[in-house]
Scaffold this motif. Structure first.
Motif, PDB file in Angstrom:
ATOM      1  N   THR A  51       4.888  17.835  -6.820  1.00  0.00           N
ATOM      2  CA  THR A  51       5.389  19.199  -6.974  1.00  0.00           C
ATOM      3  C   THR A  51       6.913  19.202  -6.820  1.00  0.00           C
ATOM      4  N   ALA A  52       7.493  20.389  -6.791  1.00  0.00           N
ATOM      5  CA  ALA A  52       8.942  20.534  -6.628  1.00  0.00           C
ATOM      6  C   ALA A  52       9.202  21.723  -5.715  1.00  0.00           C
ATOM      7  N   VAL A  53      10.157  21.572  -4.809  1.00  0.00           N
ATOM      8  CA  VAL A  53      10.422  22.596  -3.787  1.00  0.00           C
ATOM      9  C   VAL A  53      11.921  22.784  -3.632  1.00  0.00           C
ATOM     10  N   ALA A  54      12.352  24.025  -3.473  1.00  0.00           N
ATOM     11  CA  ALA A  54      13.759  24.286  -3.165  1.00  0.00           C
ATOM     12  C   ALA A  54      13.884  24.824  -1.744  1.00  0.00           C
ATOM     13  N   ASP A  87       0.877  -1.173   0.000  1.00  0.00           N
ATOM     14  CA  ASP A  87       0.000   0.000   0.000  1.00  0.00           C
ATOM     15  C   ASP A  87       0.918   1.227   0.000  1.00  0.00           C
ATOM     16  N   LEU A  88       1.131   1.808  -1.161  1.00  0.00           N
ATOM     17  CA  LEU A  88       2.114   2.887  -1.299  1.00  0.00           C
ATOM     18  C   LEU A  88       1.701   4.118  -0.484  1.00  0.00           C
ATOM     19  N   PRO A  89       2.680   4.933  -0.069  1.00  0.00           N
ATOM     20  CA  PRO A  89       2.372   6.117   0.735  1.00  0.00           C
ATOM     21  C   PRO A  89       1.619   7.174  -0.083  1.00  0.00           C
ATOM     22  N   ASP A  90       1.171   8.222   0.603  1.00  0.00           N
ATOM     23  CA  ASP A  90       0.478   9.321  -0.090  1.00  0.00           C
ATOM     24  C   ASP A  90       1.467  10.245  -0.774  1.00  0.00           C
ATOM     25  N   VAL A  91       2.613  10.462  -0.105  1.00  0.00           N
ATOM     26  CA  VAL A  91       3.586  11.429  -0.609  1.00  0.00           C
ATOM     27  C   VAL A  91       5.005  10.883  -0.438  1.00  0.00           C
ATOM     28  N   ILE A  92       5.829  11.056  -1.460  1.00  0.00           N
ATOM     29  CA  ILE A  92       7.262  10.721  -1.362  1.00  0.00           C
ATOM     30  C   ILE A  92       8.061  11.989  -1.619  1.00  0.00           C
ATOM     31  N   LEU A  93       8.957  12.322  -0.698  1.00  0.00           N
ATOM     32  CA  LEU A  93       9.864  13.444  -0.928  1.00  0.00           C
ATOM     33  C   LEU A  93      11.231  12.881  -1.281  1.00  0.00           C
ATOM     34  N   TYR A  94      11.803  13.401  -2.352  1.00  0.00           N
ATOM     35  CA  TYR A  94      13.032  12.827  -2.875  1.00  0.00           C
ATOM     36  C   TYR A  94      14.012  13.930  -3.264  1.00  0.00           C
ATOM     37  N   PRO A  95      15.239  13.909  -2.708  1.00  0.00           N
ATOM     38  CA  PRO A  95      16.226  14.940  -3.067  1.00  0.00           C
ATOM     39  C   PRO A  95      16.773  14.645  -4.460  1.00  0.00           C
ATOM     40  N   THR A  96      16.610  15.587  -5.353  1.00  0.00           N
ATOM     41  CA  THR A  96      16.805  15.297  -6.771  1.00  0.00           C
ATOM     42  C   THR A  96      18.036  15.944  -7.377  1.00  0.00           C
ATOM     43  N   GLY A  97      18.880  15.107  -7.982  1.00  0.00           N
ATOM     44  CA  GLY A  97      20.009  15.581  -8.764  1.00  0.00           C
ATOM     45  C   GLY A  97      19.766  15.163 -10.201  1.00  0.00           C
ATOM     46  N   GLY A  98      20.368  14.007 -10.573  1.00  0.00           N
ATOM     47  CA  GLY A  98      20.167  13.468 -11.919  1.00  0.00           C
ATOM     48  C   GLY A  98      18.807  12.828 -12.110  1.00  0.00           C
ATOM     49  N   LEU A 142      14.769  17.410   2.941  1.00  0.00           N
ATOM     50  CA  LEU A 142      13.386  16.948   2.836  1.00  0.00           C
ATOM     51  C   LEU A 142      12.531  17.421   3.995  1.00  0.00           C
ATOM     52  N   LEU A 143      13.130  17.479   5.187  1.00  0.00           N
ATOM     53  CA  LEU A 143      12.359  17.929   6.345  1.00  0.00           C
ATOM     54  C   LEU A 143      11.971  19.400   6.168  1.00  0.00           C
ATOM     55  N   ALA A 144      12.928  20.209   5.719  1.00  0.00           N
ATOM     56  CA  ALA A 144      12.651  21.628   5.469  1.00  0.00           C
ATOM     57  C   ALA A 144      11.601  21.775   4.373  1.00  0.00           C
ATOM     58  N   ALA A 145      11.703  20.950   3.336  1.00  0.00           N
ATOM     59  CA  ALA A 145      10.743  21.026   2.224  1.00  0.00           C
ATOM     60  C   ALA A 145       9.349  20.618   2.682  1.00  0.00           C
ATOM     61  N   LEU A 146       9.294  19.601   3.529  1.00  0.00           N
ATOM     62  CA  LEU A 146       7.999  19.118   4.023  1.00  0.00           C
ATOM     63  C   LEU A 146       7.269  20.219   4.788  1.00  0.00           C
ATOM     64  N   GLU A 147       8.015  20.932   5.620  1.00  0.00           N
ATOM     65  CA  GLU A 147       7.404  22.028   6.375  1.00  0.00           C
ATOM     66  C   GLU A 147       6.832  23.087   5.440  1.00  0.00           C
ATOM     67  N   GLY A 181      20.496  26.967  -4.511  1.00  0.00           N
ATOM     68  CA  GLY A 181      21.664  27.254  -5.347  1.00  0.00           C
ATOM     69  C   GLY A 181      21.719  26.441  -6.632  1.00  0.00           C
ATOM     70  N   CYS A 182      20.836  25.447  -6.750  1.00  0.00           N
ATOM     71  CA  CYS A 182      20.819  24.607  -7.960  1.00  0.00           C
ATOM     72  C   CYS A 182      19.472  23.887  -8.030  1.00  0.00           C
ATOM     73  N   ALA A 183      18.499  24.552  -8.624  1.00  0.00           N
ATOM     74  CA  ALA A 183      17.134  23.995  -8.626  1.00  0.00           C
ATOM     75  C   ALA A 183      16.507  24.000 -10.023  1.00  0.00           C
TER      76      ALA A 183
END
Ligand SMILES: *Cc1c(COP(=O)(O)O)cnc(C)c1O
Ligand SMILES: [Zn+2]
Length: 386
Positions: free
Chosen positions: A320-323, A226-237, A351-356, A271-273
């Motif tokens: 969505t996307a958050v910096a 049962d997949l979660p509602d939201v996944i936060l992922y730090p994104t590079g490549g 991710l914690l900062a983004a979640l807030e 600095g890189c988003a």
């Protein structure tokens, strides 16, 4: 082996299975296709709990032909921590951390590199090369060492020192470059033919993502399908995002999960988003970031070859996307450390900062099932924490 062929993520051109590849003729990433009906017959999700606690438990949906070519250090099947204390402090009732820092070489890059190096070994490669922001270099150095291959590593000269020391200790040839990961990539591209190197750059090689996708399989298994509602992922490549999304589709086709998907959130640094900018600007591709800077070196990717795939996933999933700022992401890592006992990489702290921010903006509710991917260990980023 259940691979039927490879196909281009952009122009859909097909390629024969079990060959070495970089990009499609059109310059876009290739992906691996499986006969999933066959996979579903050979592998039942109910039988997984009897298998080894590594990502190789999903053997049937991995591209390697002969198990003797496995180059493994015990990667994957990392814990999914129910972060109760962190949730309590911040007011989230279902907060989880998938702790990828417990992988060999302390990051989820091990997942991609076990697969890329195993495939390279199977297909006769003797020398591999990679441009890296840090953790990919460490992981490649380790797996190449174990496979008896030469590893040629190109990293920016301000890469966290521990990553550089690690690569050297693992026997790799390390070149420090006055520039960014994209400049390192250019050097590999220019020299690889003459040197006989196989280029395992992010998404320019199709098998790393097959290792990364196992994060999606594990998450489903650990959450009882049962997949979660939201996944936060730090994104590079973007291999993690793209890989997990691919895993969800494969699992649905095998009848393991339904059609419901988590909202996928890409988190980057101010600095890189490039993905955050493109997402909110309504663009299909990212634009290259000049003077990209952040202490979260895994996020310092000014242009990603798979940007269009990521942007499509964020939109399709209603994500969505958050910096966040460097100050916020380091503080986030320190919070996770002091409250949950996990020394997270700055990328994970972001991710914690983004979640807030997302909750403040009304985009995530406190009672949703939220998963933060701590992609690496803080121990390699001493400069950032000092
Ligand atoms: C490489 C890296 C990232 C970015 O991962 P992608 O899947 O390439 O977007 C995030 N965090 C850490 C610690 C990394 O090493
Ligand atoms: Zn193509």
């Amino acid at each position: 082996m259940n691979v039927t062929h490879l196909y281009c993520s952009s122009c859909a051109k097909k390629y024969e299975a079990n060959r070495l590849y970089n990009l499609c003729e059109c310059g876009k990433p290739l992906l691996v296709a499986y006969n999933l009906q066959e996979c579903a017959k050979q592998l039942k999700k109910e039988s997984l709990n009897q298998r080894e606690p590594t990502l190789w438990r999903y053997r049937e949906v991995l591209p390697l032909e002969d198990d003797r070519n496995r180059v493994t250090l015990g990667e994957g099947f990392t814990p999914l921590v129910n972060a109760k204390r962190l949730g309590m402090k911040y007011g989230y009732s279902n907060l989880y951390i998938k702790d990828e820092s417990l992988n060999p070489t302390q990051s989820f890059k091990a997942r991609g590199m076990t697969m890329a190096v195993s495939m390279a070994k199977e297909l006769g490669v003797k020398k591999v090369a990679v441009p890296s922001a840090g953790n990919a270099a460490g992981a490649l150095s380790a797996y190449a060492a174990l496979a008896g291959m030469e590893a040629h590593i190109f990293v920016p000269d301000d890469t966290p020192k521990a990553c550089i020391v690690e690569c050297k200790a693992l026997g790799a040839h390390v070149t420090l470059v006055d520039g960014l990961i994209t400049d390192c990539g250019k050097i590999v591209a220019e020299r690889k033919e003459a040197e006989g190197w196989f280029d395992v750059s992010t998404l320019k090689e199709p098998y790393r993502i097959e290792g990364k996708k196992t994060m999606g399989y594990e998450l489903a298994e650990q959450m009882n399908w049962d997949l979660p509602d939201v996944i936060l992922y730090p994104t590079g490549g973007g291999t993690g995002l793209i890989g997990m999304w691919k895993a969800f589709d494969e699992m649905e086709e095998m009848g393991w999960i339904g059609s419901k998907r988590p909202r996928m959130v890409s988190v980057q640094s101010d600095g890189c988003a490039p993905i955050v900018k493109a997402f909110h600007g309504g663009l299909e591709h990212g634009t290259t970031i000049e003077n990209a800077h952040t202490v979260a070196s895994g996020l310092r990717v000014p242009a990603a070859v798979g940007d269009f795939i990521m942007l499509d996933i964020l939109r399709k999933s209603d994500g969505t996307a958050v910096a966040v700022s460097d100050e916020e992401l380091v503080k986030g890592a320190e919070e996770i450390g002091a409250i949950e006992g996990i020394f997270a990489a700055p990328e994970g702290g972001a991710l914690l900062a983004a979640l807030e921010k997302l909750r403040d903006a009304g985009e995530v509710r406190s009672d949703e099932r939220i998963v933060l991917f701590n992609t690496g260990g803080g121990i390699k980023y001493l400069e950032a924490f000092e």
